[in-house]
Each structure stands twice: as C-alpha cells, then as structure tokens.
Design an enzyme around this catalytic site. Structure first.
Site, PDB file in Angstrom:
ATOM      1  N   GLU A  48       0.817  47.147   6.225  1.00  0.00           N
ATOM      2  CA  GLU A  48       0.632  48.402   6.941  1.00  0.00           C
ATOM      3  C   GLU A  48       1.563  48.427   8.137  1.00  0.00           C
ATOM      4  OE1 GLU A  48      -2.542  46.831   6.328  1.00  0.00           O
ATOM      5  OE2 GLU A  48      -3.045  48.144   4.646  1.00  0.00           O
ATOM      6  N   TYR A  56      11.495  46.498   6.545  1.00  0.00           N
ATOM      7  CA  TYR A  56      10.727  46.475   5.294  1.00  0.00           C
ATOM      8  C   TYR A  56      11.491  47.216   4.188  1.00  0.00           C
ATOM      9  CZ  TYR A  56       7.047  45.089   8.561  1.00  0.00           C
ATOM     10  OH  TYR A  56       6.318  44.443   9.521  1.00  0.00           O
TER      11      TYR A  56
END
Ligand code: COA
Length: 166
Positions: free
Chosen positions: A115, A127
């Site tokens: 998250e 990411y």
C-alpha cells in the site's frame, strides 16, 4: 546492474542483511524522522518476533534503511520500506526492495502487494520502475493530519526463482 556500493557512490562498505533486535533503535530513529505517523519500537520488535522478512541496509555498520515484508499463502506483503533522508536517491531503496522481492520469490510467493499514499510520488515511481501496478484503492486507510488518506494498492507478479544451476 550496479551494486548498492556503486549506487551509493562512496567507499563505504554497504551491506543488506537481516535486521536484529540491536538495530531497532537506529531503525526507529529513521522511522520517526521519515513518517508523520511512525511505527513504534514495539511494532518492529513484533515483526522480528513473528518472523517477518526484515532487512536493513548498512554503510560502515550504521543502519541507513530497512524493509519489512510478510510472506504466506502465496503472497508477499511489503509492509514498510524506508531509507534515511541523507541516504535517499542513491539506490538504497531499490536495492532493499529487490532484496525483499528476491526473498519472496525464493519462498515460492507468486505475487507481492503493498500500500502507498497516492501523494508519495517518489515511492510510487520506485514501485512502478520495478513493475508494480495499481490494482485497487483502500478508502481512508491511512491516518493523516486532517483526517484520513486513501491507500493505493499495488501488485507485482513474481516470476518463479530460477532453479539452481546443475
Ligand atoms: C521511497 C524511498 C524508500 C525510496 O528510497 P531511495 O533510496 O531514495 O530510492 P532509490 O534511490 O533507490 O530510487 C529508486 C527509484 O525511485 C524513484 N525515486 C526515488 N526517489 C525519488 C524522488 N525523490 N523523486 C522521484 N523519483 C524518485 C526513482 O524512480 C528512482 O529511480 P532512478 O534513480 O532510476 O530515477 C525513500 O524515498 C523513503 O524512504 N521515503 C520515506 C519513507 C516512505 O515513504 N516509504 C514508502 C512507504 S510506501
């Protein structure tokens, strides 16, 4: 791919290794300086106790960053990834995350999840650079100074670890 030492651009001896109880004071100092709502010392102790994958990046034996991940039921969850401010943008975060993902692959996990606050553009870029894609949004997941903030849920499909060379 460049080594962490090359990316860090110093002569320091850079090592990524399992986190130990003795690292927690340094880890918590980085955590408190990095987040408005930091994890407590007890949370890190619990992560070690329950056997989560906990790694630190050190240079000349000082802790400069850490990552925490749970693995189970085919899924890895990256729960925390953090590099001390003075050490950022030198490749340490990428190396830490690659190390966690390698560990997840080796443990036979098929997917990795995490998250991230949609406002955290530097983390999202990292990411995405490693192939994570957004698969959902958790409404009001995070504490924020003026209420709650959503969390973007990101997923990476993990290729199986290569079999050892015969
Ligand atoms: C997110 C974080 C771990 C990245 O660590 P880092 O060591 O600075 O990252 P790296 O130097 O390995 O950078 C890897 C990639 O991330 C992205 N990135 C990192 N910092 C960035 C910045 N300030 N702006 C834009 N992109 C950035 C880039 O894609 C970069 O690749 P590049 O160098 O080829 O451009 C670090 O910023 C951090 O600890 N932030 C505070 C804690 C946090 O928010 N953690 C994530 C919670 S979900």
């Amino acid at each position: 791919m460049a080594t962490a030492a090359e990316l860090l651009g110093t002569n320091a001896e850079v090592v990524i290794r399992p986190m130990r109880g003795a690292d927690i004071a340094e880890v918590v100092a980085i955590e408190r300086a990095s987040y408005q709502f930091p994890w407590s010392e007890g949370i890190f102790r619990d992560c070690l106790r329950v056997g989560y994958v906990c790694r630190v990046v050190t240079a000349n034996r000082m802790v400069h960053g850490y990552g925490v991940m749970s693995v189970g039921a085919g899924e890895a969850h990256v729960l925390n990834l953090c590099v001390g401010e003075a050490f950022r943008c030198r490749g340490a975060g990428r190396q830490l995350l690659l190390c966690l993902l390698e560990r997840a692959r080796a443990a036979g996990m098929h997917e990795a999840f995490l998250e991230v606050r949609p406002s955290n553009t530097s983390a999202i870029r990292l990411y995405q650079a490693l192939g994570f894609e957004q698969v959902g949004m958790r409404r009001g997941y995070y504490q924020a100074l003026n209420g709650r903030e959503d969390a973007a849920v990101l997923r990476l499909t993990l290729r199986p670890a290569a079999p050892p060379a015969s």
